[in-house]
Design a protein around this motif. Structure first.
Motif, PDB file in Angstrom:
ATOM      1  N   SER A   1       0.836  -1.193   0.000  1.00 48.08           N
ATOM      2  CA  SER A   1       0.000   0.000   0.000  1.00 48.08           C
ATOM      3  C   SER A   1       0.871   1.244   0.000  1.00 48.08           C
ATOM      4  O   SER A   1       0.559   2.228  -0.654  1.00 48.08           O
ATOM      5  CB  SER A   1      -0.901   0.008   1.227  1.00 48.08           C
ATOM      6  N   THR A   2       1.964   1.190   0.759  1.00 44.70           N
ATOM      7  CA  THR A   2       2.849   2.359   0.781  1.00 44.70           C
ATOM      8  C   THR A   2       3.334   2.682  -0.608  1.00 44.70           C
ATOM      9  O   THR A   2       3.437   3.842  -1.002  1.00 44.70           O
ATOM     10  CB  THR A   2       4.047   2.095   1.700  1.00 44.70           C
ATOM     11  N   LEU A   3       3.638   1.652  -1.360  1.00 47.68           N
ATOM     12  CA  LEU A   3       4.108   1.876  -2.716  1.00 47.68           C
ATOM     13  C   LEU A   3       3.051   2.598  -3.540  1.00 47.68           C
ATOM     14  O   LEU A   3       3.344   3.535  -4.283  1.00 47.68           O
ATOM     15  CB  LEU A   3       4.449   0.520  -3.338  1.00 47.68           C
ATOM     16  N   LEU A   4       1.800   2.184  -3.361  1.00 46.40           N
ATOM     17  CA  LEU A   4       0.720   2.855  -4.088  1.00 46.40           C
ATOM     18  C   LEU A   4       0.584   4.309  -3.652  1.00 46.40           C
ATOM     19  O   LEU A   4       0.381   5.208  -4.467  1.00 46.40           O
ATOM     20  CB  LEU A   4      -0.617   2.133  -3.840  1.00 46.40           C
ATOM     21  N   PHE A   5       0.664   4.527  -2.342  1.00 49.98           N
ATOM     22  CA  PHE A   5       0.555   5.902  -1.851  1.00 49.98           C
ATOM     23  C   PHE A   5       1.639   6.763  -2.477  1.00 49.98           C
ATOM     24  O   PHE A   5       1.407   7.918  -2.857  1.00 49.98           O
ATOM     25  CB  PHE A   5       0.706   5.959  -0.336  1.00 49.98           C
ATOM     26  N   LEU A   6       2.821   6.187  -2.541  1.00 47.99           N
ATOM     27  CA  LEU A   6       3.924   6.961  -3.116  1.00 47.99           C
ATOM     28  C   LEU A   6       3.637   7.265  -4.580  1.00 47.99           C
ATOM     29  O   LEU A   6       3.837   8.382  -5.045  1.00 47.99           O
ATOM     30  CB  LEU A   6       5.237   6.175  -2.988  1.00 47.99           C
ATOM     31  N   ALA A   7       3.149   6.247  -5.271  1.00 45.56           N
ATOM     32  CA  ALA A   7       2.889   6.455  -6.693  1.00 45.56           C
ATOM     33  C   ALA A   7       1.826   7.522  -6.905  1.00 45.56           C
ATOM     34  O   ALA A   7       1.832   8.221  -7.909  1.00 45.56           O
ATOM     35  CB  ALA A   7       2.441   5.135  -7.333  1.00 45.56           C
ATOM     36  N   ALA A   8       0.935   7.642  -5.946  1.00 43.96           N
ATOM     37  CA  ALA A   8      -0.142   8.619  -6.104  1.00 43.96           C
ATOM     38  C   ALA A   8       0.252   9.998  -5.621  1.00 43.96           C
ATOM     39  O   ALA A   8      -0.465  10.959  -5.824  1.00 43.96           O
ATOM     40  CB  ALA A   8      -1.361   8.158  -5.301  1.00 43.96           C
ATOM     41  N   GLY A   9       1.382  10.069  -4.952  1.00 42.05           N
ATOM     42  CA  GLY A   9       1.753  11.354  -4.388  1.00 42.05           C
ATOM     43  C   GLY A   9       1.055  11.635  -3.058  1.00 42.05           C
ATOM     44  O   GLY A   9       1.016  12.764  -2.596  1.00 42.05           O
ATOM     45  N   LEU A  10       0.502  10.607  -2.436  1.00 42.44           N
ATOM     46  CA  LEU A  10      -0.167  10.811  -1.155  1.00 42.44           C
ATOM     47  C   LEU A  10       0.825  10.877  -0.007  1.00 42.44           C
ATOM     48  O   LEU A  10       0.534  11.436   1.034  1.00 42.44           O
ATOM     49  CB  LEU A  10      -1.156   9.666  -0.890  1.00 42.44           C
TER      50      LEU A  10
END
Lengths: 842, 241, 252
Positions: free
Chosen positions: C46-55
């Protein structure tokens, strides 16, 4: 499950939602505080007089009271004492006076008695039983009065009685240790002989307190009536308290109405607050049931939970209410002190506390029932888990509700038309109608907004509407609370304004003449009921340059049955200016003519009804020298709740057998301004006259000020209800908004900006509150109409009705704006929720 | 000795305007210490089967008997007590009791009859046994799926049940975690004599069970061979819904 | 289009240890591809996704979208970026309960400025494709979990994002629906030339993915999950037998 485990579970759960529990507590506490404070305010006034009465009369159960301010012959006392069956007959002097000290002046009652009065063992006089506390030509002051005027033992204070001033030394100050809360009463105690002398009542007394032998009550009473009934009032010794209760009845009714509205608002606050916690509680209960913890355990847990919260909240509310009643509601209704000796103490009795406590706990328990309803309905568990968002789409209110609401409105109107005395009930019906119709109205407005949203480009509006529709119960509770608060304020404050306008008009008519007034000083003499010997004074005044003419006014209080009526006796020519707008039965021109001619009297409605009198009937007033009179007209009570009696000064003189006057009106010569004449008149009166000189404008101003002060309690309560409502609403909304953050986070994840989310929150709050408060304002205007009608027709007050549109708007806007503004801050913080919170499980 | 027996159980419910038959005359017998796995696609009625077995839902037809007593005849109170003391459930939704910490959630079943210190001690011990001791003070949303499943199993086992019902406990777990969980369940069944009925979406762990069945649109299909331990040949599945 | 350059992110676990969720990950995503991410349960993926989203911002390294460093964006711009370029599909989505399915799905477009009518019109074909058009006017509270999930998916795709980030999108769906959604995502990736990053447990995703990775010890490595016997592919055929291939990569 063991009690300790229940407690343990409770504390564990509390930690996860402390904020919501706190908000619930605050909401309930505010409601309890309101109810408590209003109750205390009511009971304190009556309570202080009752205390005083008990403190003076002690074991006496009967009394003989003079009908005029010049008392009765003191020879009556030994005659009474000789009656068989009489154990003690104690004479007393009781006159209104002003006591002036270095720091100020206070209106008091001068009470004079001797050892016979002390023998009655009333708490006030018990001190004087011991021989070393005899007063010789000196007075005793209760602590509070002494403090207020800055007098200490050994000082000399000025006693102004009627037109005379007398210097009296202070022999002792009575402290609370000695006489308890009676130390708050405005009194001056003096030995009987001394009091008779300084009051100008040598050889006369105001009252005889009688203690009959056991079992002889009825016989003694009959004997007293035979002996003195023709020229004095014979009655129970707590007559004073009864008279006061009569006088405060309308005040109490309206304050009771307020208390009821406050209680309802308090209940709704509590309900609102509990609603915050309902979804969590329901889920918790569902989880417990899934565990297999059994229905009885669940019920016990829920009730335990609610009971703890209710108890904590109610106790907090009591503390809060105590502070409220100390600092906000502490002043006694000023106008009542014109006729009664009212102390400033706060009296909190057990009943008040019990009602407030029971109310708070009851409200919590009722609100706690909601989660239990799932249990009762045997709802399958997964339905509960799903419904925390589904929350009954109950905006589509059943027609029954609407029909019931309309029926209640009709019912309220019927009460107004047919039974105006029960208007308070009608108001209750109106409130019920308002609450029943709210769901339908809210649904209607939302549909309207929906139409608007259809053409809109605004996602913000759509989100707001969606959220509103989702949590029906909560939205309705918020709207209802706003409606109720605004209703209460608009109705009562609107009626208050109507009453104030009416009183102001009456005051103006009283003082319509220009010129100057000369009358005994003292704040308690607003109604010009203290009399003085006018002969010498008139001569002195008439001789002053610039005085064109003098007119004598008379007046006083008259106890008719249970009422202490205000008697207004102006000189005949001025009758014409007093009567307009004040008639409720009779023809103005005829009444004026008749009253001026003499032999006629005008009575206020309540007195006329009690005595079953109609215009033209014969009237006999219980005066010192009853004379035959006929009823010329029925009038308002001129602002005096117990009722008013209007007759000419000449008739007054005959009926009371006294030549004293209560006020002198000075008409000034042409080209002389009244204000310029004041110093000359003062000089003419001489120093220490005890009389004051003022212009007509000044007198009218003072009149207005005192009625305003007396009614200020109503405005205080109205404002308080509004403020409390706004705060509680803001708290409730904030709680809801805060718990919604995960959902807001999802919106932000999808690209809504902070500003968008914040706007949606504010819009949602504004919509639901705006609707609720508007409903309250509209119903409140009708409520105002009803209340004013009640004041006019039922209690006989002079009123001047005008629909308070601006007041309604102000209340509506005020509550909405304040609550929304306050909730906007947590709303702003909630809008800043990080989008990643949307990934959190609940 | 038969602990749990379902006899031609039927369960129906409404979805929208359609009536769906969730369980279609399901018959099943479990004995003490059995470890039975049921395989089935979603919407095949697995969860409903477990809810009926636990006594949470009453069947529309047929009967459910636990330890010789027919559940339908038991008063609510007794059924609730069964649920609390003798039947442990591991649900798929996997949440903790609302408002409680992980440790308190695991301790909850014991709170009815024991002091809270005792209950918490039992809970700690059980968490240790399932290998989730470090979760005791954690927040639920911080836990990984594997940890959550372990906590749920601890919560079910803390009451020392005779029957353990598990609804797809291995979903969302990776290979290693699945292995561990199935081993745990198997040891619970064999060492402690707990009857385990587990629903599972995938095959590998099913092999570790004693018996294997499949549930297809409400119909329980037992393999042709009832002999334990044999490699089961999967029955041909019906066409899609 | 999306590029992660040697990105690192750590956070503190409940017991106080510092966990390196993402420890030097580099990945480049081009339009038209669907990347599947596997890995042990834990917040790393999930962290990876957050990073990809700029969150969230990386502790080290950079996340670039079209060459722009996401960490430099203001809150406003980040929101705008999410609104116009990204689409999120995740398990704990929440709909606005009082709105209908189609209104919920239309929210994103309306936030971007479309009128309600236009937005609803644009979203309807998506709902049809996801098989819930017949439930379009029902309130969100009246839908089943699976239907709500699909509404959320429609909403996520409604604004025509260039990057779709999905975290267990098929969690609440049965296998048939799950497969439909995966197929839809794959199809859209190709049709509209968008990038899709998919965090999942479902081995079926690998079948539709262009590339598959596993996040292990904070690092990405190529991964091919074992197809399980229960897996049902799009053609509806059957697979029998338990002959499972051993997964690549070493177990812990």
């Amino acid at each position: 499950m063991r009690l300790r485990n229940l407690l343990f579970l409770y504390t564990r759960r509390m930690r996860t939602h402390p904020l919501q529990e706190l908000l619930a507590l605050v909401g309930i506490a505010v409601g309890v505080a309101l109810v408590f404070a209003v109750q205390v305010a009511n009971t304190s006034v009556a309570g202080s007089v009752e205390e005083l009465v008990r403190g003076v009369t002690g074991s006496a159960t009967l009394q003989v009271t003079a009908r005029g301010s010049d008392g009765v012959d003191a020879a009556i006392v030994p005659a009474i004492a000789r009656l068989p069956g009489v154990r003690t007959a104690a004479p007393a002097i009781e006159v209104r006076a002003n006591v002036r000290g270095p720091r100020g002046v206070r209106g008091v009652t001068l009470l004079g008695g001797d050892r016979r009065l002390v023998a009655l063992r009333g708490a006030l006089l018990a001190q004087f039983a011991s021989p070393n506390l005899q007063l010789h030509d000196a007075i005793a002051l209760p602590r509070r009065t002494a403090d207020e005027i800055g007098a200490r033992v050994g000082d000399q204070v000025a006693l102004e009685i009627g037109a005379r001033t007398h210097a009296a030394p202070v022999a002792t100050v009575l402290t609370p240790d000695q006489i308890g809360t009676l130390a708050n009463n405005p009194l001056v105690l003096a030995p009987l002989g001394y009091a008779q002398r300084i009051a100008g009542l040598r050889g006369r007394i105001s009252r005889v307190l009688v203690e009959p032998l056991p079992g002889a009550q009825a016989r003694v009473r009959a004997e007293l009536v035979a002996l003195a009934g023709a020229y004095a009032n014979v009655g129970p010794s707590d007559m004073e308290a009864r008279l006061l209760r009569q006088a405060t009845a309308p005040n109490n009714e309206s304050t009771a109405l307020f208390a009821a509205i406050s209680a309802l608002v308090g209940l709704l606050f509590a309900f609102n607050a509990m609603l915050l916690t309902v979804p969590e509680r329901r889920r918790f209960i569902a989880d417990l049931r899934t565990e297999g913890l059994g229905d009885s355990t669940v019920v016990r847990l829920v009730l335990f939970d609610a009971l703890l919260l209710g108890l904590a909240a109610s106790l907090t509310g009591l503390l809060l209410g105590d502070q409220l009643s100390r600092h906000v509601f502490h002043a006694a209704p000023g106008y009542l002190s014109f006729a009664f000796t009212i102390g400033g103490q706060r009296i909190v009795d057990r009943q008040t506390i019990a009602i407030a406590l029971a109310g708070g706990i009851g409200a919590t328990l009722v609100a706690a029932l909601r989660p239990l309803s799932d249990l009762a309905a045997r709802r399958p568990l997964d339905a509960v888990y799903r419904t925390d968002e589904r929350d009954e789409d109950r905006f589509a209110a059943p027609r029954r509700l609407v029909a019931a609401g309309v029926a209640l409105v009709v019912g309220a109107s019927a009460v107004l038309l047919l039974a105006p005395a029960a208007t308070v009930v009608g108001i209750a019906l109106l409130v019920g109608a308002m609450l029943l119709l709210t769901p339908r109205i809210v649904a209607g407005v939302l549909s309207l907004l929906d139409l608007l949203a259809r053409r809109a480009h605004s996602a913000v509006l759509l989100v707001s509407l969606g959220e509103l529709r989702a949590s029906t119960t909560r939205s309705l509770a918020l709207a209802a609370t706003g409606a109720l608060a605004v209703f209460g304020s608009v109705a009562v404050e609107g009626a208050h304004l109507d009453l104030q306008r009416g009183l102001d008009r009456a005051a103006h008519q009283f003082n319509a003449q220009s010129g100057l007034w000369v009358l005994p000083a003292g704040t308690e003499n607003e109604l010009a009921t203290v009399s003085f010997d006018g002969g010498q004074v008139s001569r002195a005044l008439a001789a002053t340059a610039g005085v064109a003419s003098l007119r004598s006014y008379r007046g006083g209080f008259l106890d008719i049955g249970d009422r202490r009526a205000w008697v207004v006796a102006p000189p005949a020519p001025t009758i014409a200016s007093i009567l307009p707008h004040q008639l409720t039965a009779g023809d103005l021109a005829t009444a004026t003519r008749r009253l001026r001619a003499g032999g006629w009297v005008a009575l206020s409605a309540a007195i006329a009804e009690e005595q079953h009198l109609h215009v033209g009937d014969r009237v006999t007033l219980p005066t010192a020298r009853p004379i035959p009179l006929r009823l010329a007209a029925i009038v308002t009570n001129f602002g005096w709740t117990a009722g008013a009696v209007i007759l000419t000064a000449e008739d007054y003189g005959r009926a009371w057998g006294a030549q004293d006057v209560s006020a002198l009106h000075v008409a000034v010569a042409p080209r002389v301004t009244p204000a310029a004449l004041v110093p000359a008149l003062r000089r003419a009166l001489g120093p220490g006259s005890g009389l004051r000189v003022e212009t007509a404008e000044q007198r009218e101003q003072r009149f207005r000020a005192s009625t305003r002060q007396g009614l200020s309690r109503l405005t205080q309560i109205a404002t308080l209800v509004l403020v409390a409502a706004a705060l509680a609403l803001a708290a409730a909304m904030s709680g809801v908004i805060w718990s919604r953050r995960p959902r807001l986070a999802t919106l932000k994840l999808n690209g809504f900006t902070d500003a968008d989310v914040w706007r949606a929150i504010v819009l949602e709050s504004g919509i639901v509150l705006g609707i609720g408060c508007t409903i309250g304002a509209v119903f409140g205007l009708y409520g105002q109409f009803m209340l004013t009608q009640w004041l006019t027709r039922s209690t006989g007050f002079p009123t001047s009705y005008a629909p308070s549109g601006s007041l309604a708007l102000a209340a509506l806007a005020g509550v909405t704006l304040v609550a929304v503004t306050i909730a906007a801050l947590p709303g702003y913080l909630a809008a800043r929720v990080p989008p990643t919170m949307s990934f959190q499980d609940d | 000795m038969t602990l749990l027996s379902l006899d031609r159980v039927v369960k129906r419910y409404w979805r929208g305007y359609r009536e769906i038959v969730a369980l279609d005359e399901v018959s099943l017998e479990l004995e003490r210490g059995d470890f039975v796995a049921v395989w089935g696609s979603s919407r095949s009625g697995k969860t409903t089967l477990l809810r009926v077995a636990a006594g949470i839902e009453a069947p529309d037809g047929g009967s459910v008997t636990f330890d010789g007593q027919e559940l339908a005849t038991l008063p609510r109170k007794h059924r609730a007590r069964l649920l609390l003391e003798q039947i442990g459930c591991v649900w798929q939704a996997g949440r903790i009791t609302h408002g409680l910490s992980v440790l308190d959630h695991v301790a909850l079943p014991r709170l009815k009859h024991h002091s809270h210190t005792q209950a918490r001690r039992d809970a700690t011990e059980m968490l240790e046994r399932v290998g989730a001791r470090q979760c005791a003070q954690a927040h639920w949303y911080e836990l990984s799926d594997g940890d959550r499943t372990r906590v749920a199993v601890a919560h079910a086992l803390v009451r020392r049940p005779r029957l353990l019902l598990a609804d797809e406990p291995t979903a969302n777990l990776n290979m290693i975690e699945r292995e561990q969980l199935v081993s745990l369940l198997r040891s619970v069944a064999e060492d402690a004599g707990v009857t385990v009925l587990m629903m599972a979406p995938d095959a590998p762990e099913l092999l570790r069970s004693h018996r294997l069945m499949s549930l297809d649109h409400g119909r329980l299909i037992k393999p042709r061979s009832e002999r334990r331990g044999e490699l089961i040949d999967f029955p041909a599945r019906g066409r899609g819904a | 289009m999306l590029e992660l350059r040697d990105v690192r992110k750590h956070f503190t676990a409940p017991d106080g240890d510092s966990v390196r969720a993402v420890d030097g990950v580099s990945l480049a995503l081009v339009p038209g591809e669907l990347v599947a991410l596997y890995g042990p349960s834990g917040s790393g993926k999930s962290t990876l996704l957050f990073l990809a989203a700029g969150l969230t911002r990386p502790d080290a390294g950079a996340v670039l979208f079209d060459g722009r460093d996401l960490a430099r964006l203001s809150r406003r711009d980040a929101a705008r970026h999410r609104l116009t370029e990204l689409g999120f599909i995740f398990q704990t989505f929440r709909l606005v309960p009082g709105l209908s399915a189609i209104d919920n799905a239309a929210l994103k477009l309306m936030a971007a400025g479309a009128s309600r009518r236009e937005a609803r019109r644009a979203v309807l074909p998506l709902l049809e494709r996801l098989g819930i058009a017949d439930r379009a006017e029902h309130r969100a509270t009246q839908l089943s979990v699976g239907e709500r999930q699909r509404v959320a998916i429609a909403g996520a795709l409604s604004n025509g994002p260039r990057l779709v980030l999905a975290d267990e999108p098929t969690g609440s769906l049965d296998s048939r629906r799950a497969h439909e959604v995966l197929a839809l995502l794959a199809a859209i990736a190709v049709e509209r030339d968008i990038g899709v990053a998919l965090v999942t447990h479902d081995p079926a995703a690998a079948a539709v993915a262009t590339r598959a990775f596993r996040l292990h010890d904070g690092r990405l490595e190529p991964f091919a999950p074992a197809p399980t016997p229960a897996a049902e592919d799009a053609t509806g055929g059957e697979r029998a037998g338990a002959g499972a291939r051993a997964p690549l990569g070493s177990p812990e």
